[in-house]
Write a protein that holds these residues in place. Structure first.
Motif, PDB file in Angstrom:
ATOM      1  N   ASN A   1      85.778  44.506 100.800  1.00 55.03           N
ATOM      2  CA  ASN A   1      84.898  45.507 101.395  1.00 55.03           C
ATOM      3  C   ASN A   1      85.077  46.817 100.655  1.00 55.03           C
ATOM      4  OD1 ASN A   1      83.002  46.618 103.151  1.00 55.03           O
ATOM      5  ND2 ASN A   1      83.909  45.608 104.941  1.00 55.03           N
ATOM      6  N   ALA A   2      84.354  47.822 101.101  1.00 57.75           N
ATOM      7  CA  ALA A   2      84.478  49.165 100.540  1.00 57.75           C
ATOM      8  C   ALA A   2      84.050  50.158 101.595  1.00 57.75           C
ATOM      9  CB  ALA A   2      83.614  49.312  99.289  1.00 57.75           C
ATOM     10  N   ASN A   3      84.518  51.384 101.472  1.00 64.70           N
ATOM     11  CA  ASN A   3      84.085  52.443 102.380  1.00 64.70           C
ATOM     12  C   ASN A   3      84.169  53.780 101.660  1.00 64.70           C
ATOM     13  OD1 ASN A   3      86.946  53.461 102.999  1.00 64.70           O
ATOM     14  ND2 ASN A   3      87.044  51.323 103.701  1.00 64.70           N
ATOM     15  N   THR A   4      83.363  54.708 102.142  1.00 63.11           N
ATOM     16  CA  THR A   4      83.249  56.016 101.505  1.00 63.11           C
ATOM     17  C   THR A   4      83.386  57.106 102.549  1.00 63.11           C
ATOM     18  OG1 THR A   4      81.616  55.050 100.005  1.00 63.11           O
ATOM     19  CG2 THR A   4      81.819  57.426  99.976  1.00 63.11           C
TER      20      THR A   4
ATOM     21  N   GLN B   1      83.689  61.714 102.790  1.00 67.76           N
ATOM     22  CA  GLN B   1      83.264  62.891 102.042  1.00 67.76           C
ATOM     23  C   GLN B   1      84.170  63.148 100.842  1.00 67.76           C
ATOM     24  OE1 GLN B   1      80.588  64.577 102.260  1.00 67.76           O
ATOM     25  NE2 GLN B   1      80.019  65.205 104.312  1.00 67.76           N
ATOM     26  N   ASP B   2      85.356  62.509 100.804  1.00 65.81           N
ATOM     27  CA  ASP B   2      86.354  62.847  99.797  1.00 65.81           C
ATOM     28  C   ASP B   2      86.731  61.727  98.842  1.00 65.81           C
ATOM     29  OD1 ASP B   2      86.852  65.523 100.868  1.00 65.81           O
ATOM     30  OD2 ASP B   2      87.734  64.472 102.579  1.00 65.81           O
ATOM     31  N   ARG B   3      86.506  60.443  99.213  1.00 63.28           N
ATOM     32  CA  ARG B   3      86.944  59.351  98.347  1.00 63.28           C
ATOM     33  C   ARG B   3      86.160  58.085  98.633  1.00 63.28           C
ATOM     34  NH1 ARG B   3      87.090  56.113 101.734  1.00 63.28           N
ATOM     35  NH2 ARG B   3      88.757  55.425 103.078  1.00 63.28           N
ATOM     36  N   THR B   4      86.230  57.142  97.676  1.00 62.70           N
ATOM     37  CA  THR B   4      85.626  55.820  97.847  1.00 62.70           C
ATOM     38  C   THR B   4      86.706  54.772  97.599  1.00 62.70           C
ATOM     39  OG1 THR B   4      83.509  56.669  97.039  1.00 62.70           O
ATOM     40  CG2 THR B   4      83.773  54.288  97.130  1.00 62.70           C
ATOM     41  N   TYR B   5      86.737  53.768  98.474  1.00 60.92           N
ATOM     42  CA  TYR B   5      87.833  52.784  98.446  1.00 60.92           C
ATOM     43  C   TYR B   5      87.251  51.377  98.410  1.00 60.92           C
ATOM     44  CZ  TYR B   5      92.287  50.612  99.927  1.00 60.92           C
ATOM     45  OH  TYR B   5      93.444  49.870 100.008  1.00 60.92           O
ATOM     46  N   TYR B   6      87.629  50.614  97.380  1.00 58.34           N
ATOM     47  CA  TYR B   6      87.247  49.206  97.234  1.00 58.34           C
ATOM     48  C   TYR B   6      88.506  48.343  97.326  1.00 58.34           C
ATOM     49  CZ  TYR B   6      83.065  51.222  94.972  1.00 58.34           C
ATOM     50  OH  TYR B   6      81.932  51.946  94.693  1.00 58.34           O
ATOM     51  N   TYR B   7      88.397  47.188  97.983  1.00 57.58           N
ATOM     52  CA  TYR B   7      89.587  46.337  98.065  1.00 57.58           C
ATOM     53  C   TYR B   7      89.212  44.869  98.242  1.00 57.58           C
ATOM     54  CZ  TYR B   7      88.792  46.200 103.131  1.00 57.58           C
ATOM     55  OH  TYR B   7      88.239  46.010 104.386  1.00 57.58           O
ATOM     56  N   GLU B   8      90.131  44.018  97.790  1.00 58.53           N
ATOM     57  CA  GLU B   8      90.061  42.577  98.018  1.00 58.53           C
ATOM     58  C   GLU B   8      91.376  42.119  98.636  1.00 58.53           C
ATOM     59  OE1 GLU B   8      87.441  43.951  95.169  1.00 58.53           O
ATOM     60  OE2 GLU B   8      89.568  43.701  94.692  1.00 58.53           O
ATOM     61  N   VAL B   9      91.286  41.148  99.525  1.00 54.14           N
ATOM     62  CA  VAL B   9      92.467  40.491 100.092  1.00 54.14           C
ATOM     63  C   VAL B   9      92.353  39.012  99.723  1.00 54.14           C
ATOM     64  CG1 VAL B   9      93.827  40.019 102.156  1.00 54.14           C
ATOM     65  CG2 VAL B   9      92.449  42.130 102.018  1.00 54.14           C
ATOM     66  N   PHE B  10      93.335  38.513  98.974  1.00 53.50           N
ATOM     67  CA  PHE B  10      93.296  37.152  98.460  1.00 53.50           C
ATOM     68  C   PHE B  10      94.581  36.400  98.803  1.00 53.50           C
ATOM     69  CE2 PHE B  10      90.256  38.521  94.992  1.00 53.50           C
ATOM     70  CZ  PHE B  10      89.293  37.551  95.238  1.00 53.50           C
ATOM     71  N   PRO B  11      94.526  35.064  98.846  1.00 55.26           N
ATOM     72  CA  PRO B  11      95.769  34.312  98.701  1.00 55.26           C
ATOM     73  C   PRO B  11      96.417  34.751  97.387  1.00 55.26           C
ATOM     74  CG  PRO B  11      93.967  32.849  99.308  1.00 55.26           C
ATOM     75  CD  PRO B  11      93.351  34.186  99.004  1.00 55.26           C
TER      76      PRO B  11
END
Length: 439
Positions: free
Chosen positions: A98-101, A103-113
């Motif tokens: 997922n990702a979220n934004t 006013q100050d930053r943008t965050y992308y992430y994956e959760v995997f085995p």
């Protein structure tokens, strides 16, 4: 024996939960990418995440909403990931992303085995190095964002509250405009605008990579170097946002929402950015006022006097300025001004009197628990590490932030309330159902 057991249980429940120290390593690649690694082999799970120091405030006039647009646009595909296949690749390997934004930053992430660590690193390096940004993808994602705006803001009950707050608390700073942007700005966005935005902000020297979970540190370092070291450094980013003039007299405002039937009262204050110690104190004040049914505002306005359906105090933390708001919904014909008066009475008590020792200990216990819970999962730890480095400039806050809350005194709570939460520094907004049109 039963009495002894009960006493032991009571004592145990009163003790703060113990947080295990989070161990990590951090270093920089030559291209400026900051890397943080956290090893936890208790479960075969790994998080790969990248936080970019770009949010809604990073825009020019007439081009709002670009960071949020990029939250969507950078899932379109890359030179080596076919358009529309990003989520399919992740889910087919047992992962989620997922990702979220803000006013100050943008965050992308994956959760995997954890056996998919290399895949997660490759995908994030592809996002940074090889994104496909073309007119077709831009047109698609602009429509996605416009529809999200319609659902979450324009057609959602009370959905305009954050935009209304920004407009009333800020005159100069980009926080005056909503993170999601304005429809006309999204319509005006050109492909050239978007490509330039990507080249400016989505670069390794404006990002932090966090890898957390079931990893081997040496092997992870090797993979990070393999996939990220050759990505070119971007130009240095200079931020020079205008400074707001202080609010020195109460501001009154009215806003209308076609999606509501019950009006709302909003009392708001402009407060310091979340790196400042005073922001931590304001967190505690908001909890004292409205966290739980025994809190001062809830007990008074909802339970005892039955003047409000809901009431909540929130310290909305942002990098440059915070927003402290008290939101309430009246019962029946209770005037909004009555809610404002009753709320001010409780805030005035915080400004003039020390909170009780019992209430102070309750606050300390709550913040101990919050601190432990925030780092109770690998995803939580990864997010904390990224945020603490990128926005607070101190990765070690993950282990020492609780000490800030522990060091806050009752006297300091009173002083900070006196400093920021005064009637002449507030904005009072009557948030009303839209009046019927005159036809």
């Amino acid at each position: 024996m039963k009495k002894l057991l009960l006493t032991i249980l009571c004592l145990a429940s009163a003790l703060p939960a113990a947080a295990q120290e989070v161990a990590y390593e951090e270093y920089d690649l030559d291209n400026g990418l900051h890397v943080i690694l956290h090893q936890d082999n208790t479960a075969p799970v790994v998080v790969t995440s990248v936080m970019y120091h770009v949010g809604g405030k990073d825009r020019t006039e007439g081009r709002t909403g670009f960071a949020h647009l990029f939250e969507h646009l950078l899932f379109e595909g890359t030179e080596n990931i076919e358009k529309g296949k990003w989520f399919e690749i992740v889910s087919s390997r047992g992962g989620q992303n997922n990702a979220n934004t803000s006013q100050d930053r943008t965050y992308y992430y994956e959760v995997f085995p954890s056996n998919n660590l290399e895949l997660g690193l490759w995908m994030e390096s592809e996002r940074m190095l090889h994104p496909i940004i073309n007119q077709e993808g831009l047109d698609t994602q602009i429509e996605v964002v416009k529809e999200e705006r319609r659902l979450r803001y324009d057609n959602s009950p009370y959905g305009q509250i954050l935009p209304v707050l920004g407009k009333n608390l800020f005159e100069k700073h980009p926080y005056k405009d909503p993170n999601i942007g304005y429809m006309e700005d999204l319509d005006a966005a050109s492909l050239e605008d978007v490509i330039a935005y990507n080249e400016k902000y989505y670069v390794p020297n404006n990002a932090v990579l966090v890898v957390a979970g079931d990893i081997d540190m040496a092997e992870t370092r090797r993979l990070v170097d393999k996939y990220f070291s050759e990505i070119p450094r971007g130009d240095q980013i200079v931020r020079d946002y205008p400074v707001e003039d202080p609010i020195t007299s109460e501001v009154r405002s009215t806003a209308y929402d076609k999606n509501i039937q019950i009006p709302a009262s909003i009392v708001a204050y402009r407060t310091p950015g979340f790196k400042q110690r005073d922001a931590y104190v304001l967190d505690m004040i908001s909890s004292y006022l409205s966290d739980g049914k025994s809190s001062k505002l809830y007990k008074k306005l909802v339970d005892d006097q039955k003047q409000a359906l809901q009431v909540g105090a929130f310290n909305i933390g942002q990098e440059d300025y915070g927003m402290y708001i008290v939101f309430s919904l009246p019962v029946g014909e209770t005037p909004l001004d009555t809610l404002v008066t009753e709320i001010e009475e409780e805030i005035a008590a915080v400004r003039t009197d020390l909170i009780t020792e019992r209430d102070y200990q309750k606050l300390q216990n709550k913040f101990e628990n919050r601190y432990v819970n925030s780092n109770s999962s690998i995803q939580g730890i990864a997010g904390s590490l990224a945020t603490n480095y990128m926005l607070y400039g101190d990765t070690e806050l993950i282990n020492k932030e609780i000490e800030i809350y522990r060091s806050i005194t009752r006297e300091e709570i009173r002083e900070v309330a006196q400093k920021y939460l005064k009637p002449n520094q507030r904005v009072v907004i009557d948030y009303l159902p839209e009046p019927p049109s005159e036809n």
